[in-house]
Every structure is written in C-alpha cells, then in structure tokens.
Design a protein around this motif. Structure first.
Motif, PDB file in Angstrom:
ATOM      1  N   PHE A  32       0.843  -1.202   0.000  1.00  0.00           N
ATOM      2  CA  PHE A  32       0.000   0.000   0.000  1.00  0.00           C
ATOM      3  C   PHE A  32       0.875   1.248   0.000  1.00  0.00           C
ATOM      4  CE2 PHE A  32      -2.331   3.427   2.032  1.00  0.00           C
ATOM      5  CZ  PHE A  32      -3.558   3.383   1.385  1.00  0.00           C
ATOM      6  N   ALA A  37       2.736   1.634  -3.339  1.00  0.00           N
ATOM      7  CA  ALA A  37       1.861   2.001  -4.454  1.00  0.00           C
ATOM      8  C   ALA A  37       1.317   3.426  -4.339  1.00  0.00           C
ATOM      9  CB  ALA A  37       0.697   1.017  -4.552  1.00  0.00           C
ATOM     10  N   THR A  38       1.096   3.888  -3.112  1.00  0.00           N
ATOM     11  CA  THR A  38       0.415   5.183  -2.940  1.00  0.00           C
ATOM     12  C   THR A  38       1.295   6.283  -2.359  1.00  0.00           C
ATOM     13  OG1 THR A  38      -0.350   4.690  -0.682  1.00  0.00           O
ATOM     14  CG2 THR A  38      -1.782   3.991  -2.523  1.00  0.00           C
ATOM     15  N   LEU A  45       1.386   6.710   0.715  1.00  0.00           N
ATOM     16  CA  LEU A  45       0.588   7.079   1.894  1.00  0.00           C
ATOM     17  C   LEU A  45       0.617   5.953   2.906  1.00  0.00           C
ATOM     18  CD1 LEU A  45      -2.461   8.515  -0.065  1.00  0.00           C
ATOM     19  CD2 LEU A  45      -0.598   9.825   0.971  1.00  0.00           C
ATOM     20  N   THR A  70      -9.216  10.329   3.596  1.00  0.00           N
ATOM     21  CA  THR A  70      -8.488   9.375   2.775  1.00  0.00           C
ATOM     22  C   THR A  70      -7.239   8.978   3.560  1.00  0.00           C
ATOM     23  OG1 THR A  70      -7.422  11.218   1.623  1.00  0.00           O
ATOM     24  CG2 THR A  70      -9.391  10.274   0.588  1.00  0.00           C
ATOM     25  N   THR A 112      -3.703  14.490   4.745  1.00  0.00           N
ATOM     26  CA  THR A 112      -3.871  13.606   3.602  1.00  0.00           C
ATOM     27  C   THR A 112      -3.266  14.308   2.386  1.00  0.00           C
ATOM     28  OG1 THR A 112      -6.015  14.501   2.899  1.00  0.00           O
ATOM     29  CG2 THR A 112      -6.054  12.757   4.587  1.00  0.00           C
ATOM     30  N   SER A 113      -3.355  13.712   1.239  1.00  0.00           N
ATOM     31  CA  SER A 113      -2.825  14.341   0.023  1.00  0.00           C
ATOM     32  C   SER A 113      -3.506  15.672  -0.280  1.00  0.00           C
ATOM     33  CB  SER A 113      -3.008  13.417  -1.179  1.00  0.00           C
ATOM     34  OG  SER A 113      -2.267  12.242  -1.003  1.00  0.00           O
TER      35      SER A 113
END
Length: 148
Positions: free
Chosen positions: A62, A65-66, A68, A95, A108-109
């Motif tokens: 995770f 891939a992100t 985060l 998120t 978050t982003s």
C-alpha cells in the motif's frame, strides 16, 4: 463479527485514548491558516484514528503504491471546513494518511485535519471503514424496508 457489529464497534466501542490538539476553535482555525495556505483544512472533534487491518506485506505494498500510510480518520463532528464542502456538525472520513504530527495534525494528500481534544485509536478492516457512505449497507437485505 458481522458487518453491522464491526461498524458499531468501530464507531461506538472503546479504543486506545490518543491526544489531539488542545486548542480553542479559533486557535485551531488560525493554525490551519498558518499551516497550509494552499490546502483546505478541517477542524474536527470526537474522532477516531483508524489503522487499517493489513498484513505487513499488504501494508508495505500500500505504502509503495500510494506513498501514503494505511491510516484514516473518522470524525463524528466537523467544527470548521475551510473549503465549505462539509457543514459544521457533519461527520467525515478521510483518505489515507500522508503525515501525522502530534498533537493532532493529520494530513492527507488533499486536506489537513486538525483533531481537537482526545480521540481514540482503533484497528479495523478497510471494508468496515469504507462502507460508511451508505448507512443501510450493513443491514442484511430485506431488513431495511419500511413496514406500512
């Protein structure tokens, strides 16, 4: 545990106490303005820091891939939203986490969340926390129909 029980446990059950920002609402708004001029921010209360229940490998995938962390916040009460997307008193689920700075700055982003007061920390499955968009989703089929 069934979906409804898991959801109720997440929202209402005990969790590990965790401290957020010890600020007045006006101070939290000023902090939000100072911290991120370009990014919207929300001041929330009665919140839960949620660790997604993933294997070590799934968590690492995770993150890779992100970029985060597999953590979210669910807040029972929005006190202020700089973007005016949510009205005060509504709930919000974030998120995935970009950063967490103690006490109580969850980013978050796209948004900074200022977590006021004491909250809880819990672990749950992604399906449980992500199922909140439809409150009837956790009720078994046939039990959510109105009786006339």
């Amino acid at each position: 545990m069934n979906e409804l029980t898991e959801t109720l446990d997440l929202l209402c059950g005990d969790g590990e106490p965790i401290s957020g920002a010890n600020l007045l609402l006006e101070e939290a708004i000023a902090l939000g303005e100072q911290h991120c001029g370009h990014k919207p921010y929300r001041v929330v209360a009665d919140w839960i820091l949620v660790d997604l229940d993933l294997t070590e490998q799934a968590a690492a995938e995770f993150v890779k891939a992100t970029g985060l962390q597999p953590k979210l916040v669910y807040a029972h009460k929005i006190l202020f939203d700089s973007s005016h997307k949510f009205a005060p008193g509504n709930w919000v689920r974030t998120t995935a986490m970009l950063t967490f700075t103690e006490p109580g700055l969850f980013e978050t982003s796209n948004t900074l969340y200022i977590l006021l007061g004491e909250g809880k920390r819990k672990t749950t499955k992604a399906e449980t926390i992500m199922g909140f968009s439809n409150p009837l989703r956790a009720i078994p089929d046939g039990q959510n129909r109105r009786i006339t």
